[in-house]
Structures are given as structure tokens and as C-alpha cells.
Scaffold this motif. Structure first.
Motif, PDB file in Angstrom:
ATOM      1  N   GLU A   1       0.839  -1.203   0.000  1.00  0.00           N
ATOM      2  CA  GLU A   1       0.000   0.000   0.000  1.00  0.00           C
ATOM      3  C   GLU A   1       0.875   1.253   0.000  1.00  0.00           C
TER       4      GLU A   1
ATOM      5  N   VAL B   1       1.051   4.060  -2.994  1.00  0.00           N
ATOM      6  CA  VAL B   1       0.807   5.488  -2.772  1.00  0.00           C
ATOM      7  C   VAL B   1       1.991   6.315  -3.257  1.00  0.00           C
TER       8      VAL B   1
ATOM      9  N   THR C   1      -7.636   9.176  -6.868  1.00  0.00           N
ATOM     10  CA  THR C   1      -7.175   7.841  -6.472  1.00  0.00           C
ATOM     11  C   THR C   1      -6.293   7.914  -5.234  1.00  0.00           C
TER      12      THR C   1
ATOM     13  N   HIS D   1      -8.238   8.509  -2.137  1.00  0.00           N
ATOM     14  CA  HIS D   1      -8.927   7.306  -1.670  1.00  0.00           C
ATOM     15  C   HIS D   1      -8.040   6.454  -0.764  1.00  0.00           C
ATOM     16  N   HIS D   2      -6.709   6.571  -0.932  1.00  0.00           N
ATOM     17  CA  HIS D   2      -5.781   5.704  -0.209  1.00  0.00           C
ATOM     18  C   HIS D   2      -5.131   6.367   1.005  1.00  0.00           C
TER      19      HIS D   2
END
Length: 319
Positions: free
Chosen positions: A9, A13, A249, A252-253
């Protein structure tokens, strides 16, 4: 297994942020290159709106983002349509600014967005801020002032346009937050909706302003090959839409605060890459002023957490 997912993750990012910085920097460099020989900022804005209208639809279908049919016509007239109007005007002013002044200086001036957000939040929503927030605005103001005084390619119209676009995007931030809260509409759906409305409303205006001027511009074909101009227009529109998609996007993370810091860092990359590629002349005091303003934005983001005047889809006028 959970640790591996966490590492992946983080890597995802970081890669998204790098892509965001490169796309945004490329968008600004392409826009400046285009406007140097194609002085029609409204046309550049219209092409970006066409990109939003055409490219967002398949992505929304692929993401299975449902339509919102429960927004009343009175809400459209009171909030949505003025938002679309503001989006168009702020975008045109933004293009005027990078046409008239270097990209690095235009983005330094746009670092004043927290100042406009605080002032407009106070005037429109009666929001009060802490002393720390007010003090965090000082280096932003000082940095922009130093950059303005020492800017070798200073242009008053460019400065006014950059300030007007920043004020317009700040207003969008405030009222976009209201729309997102009131309706629950998806961020990308709102972006698509505003783009389509702005395109529909201003197409007649474009025809009788830029459209006629381009048709009567006898030197246009001499200044640059028309296919090159068309390619730059399409590339600018595509990059603008793509940077919006990547930004959403990332949002969102990560947390809103992380996104705010990433956005400030993006501005540093735009300033740095534009200076390297476009080679506009700068002085050391000019550079100091630019980065003082950006550091001020980072400080504002830190002391303004949790924020009162924060739109989760804001920063650099995404909506």
C-alpha cells in the motif's frame, strides 16, 4: 500477510504520488508551451472541459459509480450551476496566469489558497480559526511578496489572474464541500457534472470570443504548425483529466492531511520542473520567496489539523 499488504500500500501510494507530480508538472509545461504561441486561454479551458466530459463517463461506468437523480432543480440553480460557472472562470484565469507569467511564479502566487480559504470561510461561513492558523499564513504572504518583488518576468495581469483563479478555486472548495455533504455525490461524478455544465454554458461564449478571434488570426498558422498546436491542445486536455483521476485515487488511499501535504509537495515539483525545462530566469531571492511560500503551506496544513474549512476533493481546483 498483513505486513506485506501494508508495504504494498505504501509503495502504491508513493508511485501514485510520483505519477501525480510528473503528470501535473507536464500539464503545466505543455500549457505554457501551448499558450506562448496560442494566446487563447479560454480555448485551452474548453478543451480541458471536453476531456473531462468525454473521458470521465467510461471511467465512472467502469467504477460503477451510480447516478444521483435526487438533486432538486432548485439546488441545481442555487449551488451546482454557480459552481460550474466558478469552475470555468477560475480555470480561464489560471490559464491566463501561466500565459502571462512563468509557471513557477504563477504557482507561487497560488500558494495563497489557504489565505483565501481562511478569509472566505470567515466571511461566508463565520468560521473562526486559531491564532496558530493565522500566524501560519505569515510565511505564505511574505514568500509570495518576496517572489513578486524579485520576479524578473513580472506582469500585473498575470498576478491578478493568478490571484483571481486562486480565489475562485477557494470558493469552489468551500461550496464543493457543501455539495458533497448535502448530496453524497461521488467526487468524480461531481467533477464530470461540473465539467459538462460548464462546457454547455460557455460553448456559445467561446464561439463569439475565442472562436472568432482564432478564425480571424492570420498569423496563427505562421507562429506554429497547426498539427503541433492541435497535439498540444489534446495533450493538455488529456493530462488535465488524468491528473484529476490520479489525485482522486490518491485521496482514496490516504488521509486528508497526507493528501494536503502531498499536494504542497506537488507544487514544489511543478515549480522545480518548470524552472528546469522552461528555463525562465530567476534570482536567488526569487527562489527563496517561492519556497518560503510552499513551506508556509506545509505549516498551515500542520496547524490546521483537524481542519474546519476543508474540502476533501479540493487542493488545486480539482473540482
Amino acid at each position: 500477510m498483513a505486513e506485506e499488504r501494508g508495504v504494498w500500500e505504501i509503495v502504491r501510494v508513493v508511485l501514485l504520488c510520483v505519477a501525480w507530480y510528473l503528470i501535473s508538472s507536464g500539464n503545466n509545461v505543455v500549457g505554457k508551451t501551448l499558450l506562448n504561441e496560442f494566446p487563447y486561454p479560454m480555448t485551452v479551458t474548453m478543451v480541458q472541459l471536453v476531456s473531462i466530459a468525454t473521458c470521465s463517463s467510461p471511467v465512472l461506468r467502469w467504477m460503477k459509480v451510480r447516478r444521483r437523480s435526487d438533486i432538486s432543480w432548485s439546488y441545481y440553480k442555487r449551488i451546482i450551476i454557480p459552481l460550474a460557472l466558478g469552475k470555468f472562470i477560475a480555470s480561464v484565469f489560471s490559464h491566463v496566469s501561466i500565459w502571462r507569467v512563468p509557471v513557477s511564479y504563477a504557482h507561487t502566487v497560488k500558494a495563497t489558497m489557504p489565505l483565501f480559504t481562511v478569509v472566505l470561510g470567515r466571511v461566508l461561513l463565520q468560521e473562526k480559526q486559531t491564532i496558530k492558523v493565522y500566524f501560519s499564513l505569515v510565511p505564505i504572504i511574505c514568500g509570495v511578496a518576496i517572489a513578486t518583488i524579485t520576479e524578473l518576468s513580472f506582469d500585473m495581469l498575470g498576478l491578478i489572474a493568478a490571484l483571481m483563479s486562486t480565489c475562485g478555486f477557494s470558493l469552489q472548495n468551500i461550496f464543493s464541500k457543501k455539495v458533497l455533504t448535502d448530496t453524497g455525490i461521488h467526487h468524480l461524478r461531481l467533477l464530470h457534472l461540473l465539467g459538462c455544465l460548464a462546457l454547455f454554458m460557455f460553448l456559445p461564449v467561446w464561439v463569439f470570443t475565442d472562436g472568432l478571434s482564432i478564425f480571424q488570426d492570420e498569423s496563427l498558422l505562421v507562429r506554429r504548425d497547426p498539427w503541433e498546436t492541435l497535439t498540444l491542445l489534446l495533450l493538455d486536455g488529456g493530462l488535465n483529466w488524468l491528473q484529476n483521476l490520479v489525485a482522486f485515487t490518491i485521496l482514496h488511499h490516504v488521509t486528508p492531511l497526507t493528501y494536503a501535504v502531498a499536494s504542497a509537495t506537488k507544487r514544489i515539483s511543478i515549480i522545480t520542473i518548470s524552472l528546469l525545462l522552461l528555463r525562465n530566469p530567476v534570482t536567488m531571492p526569487n527562489v527563496v520567496g517561492m519556497f518560503m511560500a510552499i513551506v508556509g503551506v506545509l505549516g498551515y496544513n500542520k496547524v490546521n489539523w483537524p481542519p474546519q474549512s476543508y474540502c476533501p476533493a479540493h487542493l488545486d481546483g480539482l473540482l
